[in-house]
Every structure is written in structure tokens, then in C-alpha cells.
Write a protein that holds these residues in place. Structure first.
Motif, PDB file in Angstrom:
ATOM      1  N   UNK A  21      -6.518 -16.239   4.796  1.00  8.82           N
ATOM      2  CA  UNK A  21      -6.409 -15.142   3.818  1.00  8.82           C
ATOM      3  C   UNK A  21      -6.969 -15.571   2.467  1.00  8.82           C
ATOM      4  N   UNK A  22      -6.617 -16.771   2.030  1.00 14.05           N
ATOM      5  CA  UNK A  22      -7.133 -17.269   0.739  1.00 14.05           C
ATOM      6  C   UNK A  22      -8.648 -17.383   0.786  1.00 14.05           C
ATOM      7  N   UNK A  78       2.600  -4.070  12.498  1.00 12.47           N
ATOM      8  CA  UNK A  78       1.807  -2.849  12.625  1.00 12.47           C
ATOM      9  C   UNK A  78       1.032  -2.565  11.336  1.00 12.47           C
ATOM     10  N   UNK A  79       1.673  -2.731  10.195  1.00 13.11           N
ATOM     11  CA  UNK A  79       1.002  -2.525   8.906  1.00 13.11           C
ATOM     12  C   UNK A  79      -0.160  -3.502   8.736  1.00 13.11           C
ATOM     13  N   UNK A  80       0.032  -4.730   9.140  1.00  8.48           N
ATOM     14  CA  UNK A  80      -1.028  -5.738   9.061  1.00  8.48           C
ATOM     15  C   UNK A  80      -2.176  -5.348   9.981  1.00  8.48           C
ATOM     16  N   UNK A  81      -1.851  -4.896  11.190  1.00 10.55           N
ATOM     17  CA  UNK A  81      -2.888  -4.436  12.123  1.00 10.55           C
ATOM     18  C   UNK A  81      -3.725  -3.315  11.511  1.00 10.55           C
ATOM     19  N   UNK A 107      -0.244  -8.367   2.281  1.00 13.52           N
ATOM     20  CA  UNK A 107       0.630  -7.971   3.398  1.00 13.52           C
ATOM     21  C   UNK A 107       0.996  -9.185   4.255  1.00 13.52           C
ATOM     22  N   UNK A 108       0.006  -9.996   4.572  1.00 13.30           N
ATOM     23  CA  UNK A 108       0.242 -11.181   5.407  1.00 13.30           C
ATOM     24  C   UNK A 108       1.176 -12.152   4.682  1.00 13.30           C
ATOM     25  N   UNK A 109       0.876 -12.453   3.415  1.00  7.48           N
ATOM     26  CA  UNK A 109       1.722 -13.392   2.664  1.00  7.48           C
ATOM     27  C   UNK A 109       3.162 -12.876   2.544  1.00  7.48           C
ATOM     28  N   UNK A 110       3.315 -11.596   2.275  1.00  4.85           N
ATOM     29  CA  UNK A 110       4.657 -11.008   2.177  1.00  4.85           C
ATOM     30  C   UNK A 110       5.412 -11.166   3.507  1.00  4.85           C
ATOM     31  N   UNK A 111       4.742 -10.819   4.588  1.00  8.00           N
ATOM     32  CA  UNK A 111       5.374 -10.895   5.907  1.00  8.00           C
ATOM     33  C   UNK A 111       5.790 -12.329   6.237  1.00  8.00           C
ATOM     34  N   UNK A 112       4.907 -13.272   5.997  1.00 11.63           N
ATOM     35  CA  UNK A 112       5.209 -14.668   6.335  1.00 11.63           C
ATOM     36  C   UNK A 112       6.376 -15.197   5.494  1.00 11.63           C
TER      37      UNK A 112
END
Length: 152
Positions: A21-22, A78-81, A107-112
Motif C-alpha cells: 500500500x505504501x 468487501x469494502x476493500x474489494x 481502508x487496508x491500514x484501518x482494517x489491519x
């Protein structure tokens, strides 16, 4: 020597996702480079999510205490998808692409973060030590299989 548990196994992929992501957000305006990073991240996210849903979320859905957090985590997948899908439809050189890449990264960072700080604690109270080790092995096997299958 202690065996790998499901959380340690998942954190390895989480770090790969954070790094990708970064790199995606910081990548120079180069269509080929951005498309390559996008494909790599898309593959990583999809393989990880599939294996994680099977070998962490599914067992959690079977316990009342894990129901709400599992549903929430699935919704975030699902949101990430959806973010991945939107990014894939944009031209890598455009400003909209960078905006969507940043949204995906957030989104990815928040989820992780949420998964590691909250979900792992809830599931840690439900799963037994032996289960955590067994699930790690199953997750890793499926994760690798999915990466190969999705890379096609």
C-alpha cells in the motif's frame, strides 16, 4: 520451539499489505510500475482474505462472542474489494487513480489495525492454543494455494 499460531501467520501477510500500500501510494507516475504494484497488491489482498475468512472468520462465526466482530471484518473485506475494483478501472496516470489508491491504502491500514488490536483479542479468547496452531497451518496452505490460483 513454539509453533506458529494463526495471528503470527496473518501478521506476515499484513506487513506485506502495508508495504505494498505504501509503495502504491508513493509510486511515481509510471503506468507500468503502478499497474504492476496494483496487481501485486490485488493478489495479496485476495489470497489473504480468502484464507483468513476460511480459517479465522469462519470458526469465529460459530461462536456467539465472535459473531459481531466477524461480520464487521467481513464487511471491511468487501469494502476493500470494492476499492480494489474501482482502482483497477482507473488510468494509472490520472489524479483520480492516486486518490483511489490513497483511499484503498487507508481502508487496508484501518482494517489491519482494527483486526490486530480488537479482532485478534476477541478470537484469542475463543480459540484454544492447539486450534490457533492448526488454523495457522491451514491458513498458510490455503493462502499459498490461492496466490498460485489467482496468479493463474
Amino acid at each position: 520451539m513454539a509453533k506458529l499460531n494463526i495471528y503470527e501467520a496473518l501478521r506476515v501477510s499484513h506487513e506485506v499489505q502495508r508495504t505494498l500500500c505504501r509503495r502504491l501510494v508513493r509510486s511515481p507516475v509510471d503506468e507500468t510500475r503502478r499497474r504492476d504494484l496494483y496487481r501485486e497488491l490485488k493478489l495479496e489482498l485476495a489470497a489473504h482474505a480468502a484464507a483468513e475468512e476460511r480459517f479465522l472468520y469462519a470458526p469465529m462465526l460459530m461462536d456467539d462472542m465472535g459473531l459481531n466482530s466477524s461480520r464487521h471484518a467481513l464487511a471491511e473485506h468487501h469494502e476493500i474489494d470494492e476499492c480494489v475494483e474501482k482502482l483497477g478501472k482507473l488510468e494509472p496516470e490520472g489524479e483520480a487513480w492516486l486518490t483511489q489508491a490513497k483511499k484503498l491504502s487507508e481502508e487496508v491500514h484501518h482494517h489491519l489495525r482494527e483486526e490486530e488490536k480488537k479482532f485478534f483479542q476477541v478470537s484469542g479468547k475463543i480459540l484454544k492454543a492447539g486450534q490457533k496452531e492448526e488454523l495457522a497451518l491451514k491458513y498458510l496452505k490455503d493462502y499459498e494455494r490461492m496466490k498460485l490460483e489467482l496468479a493463474g
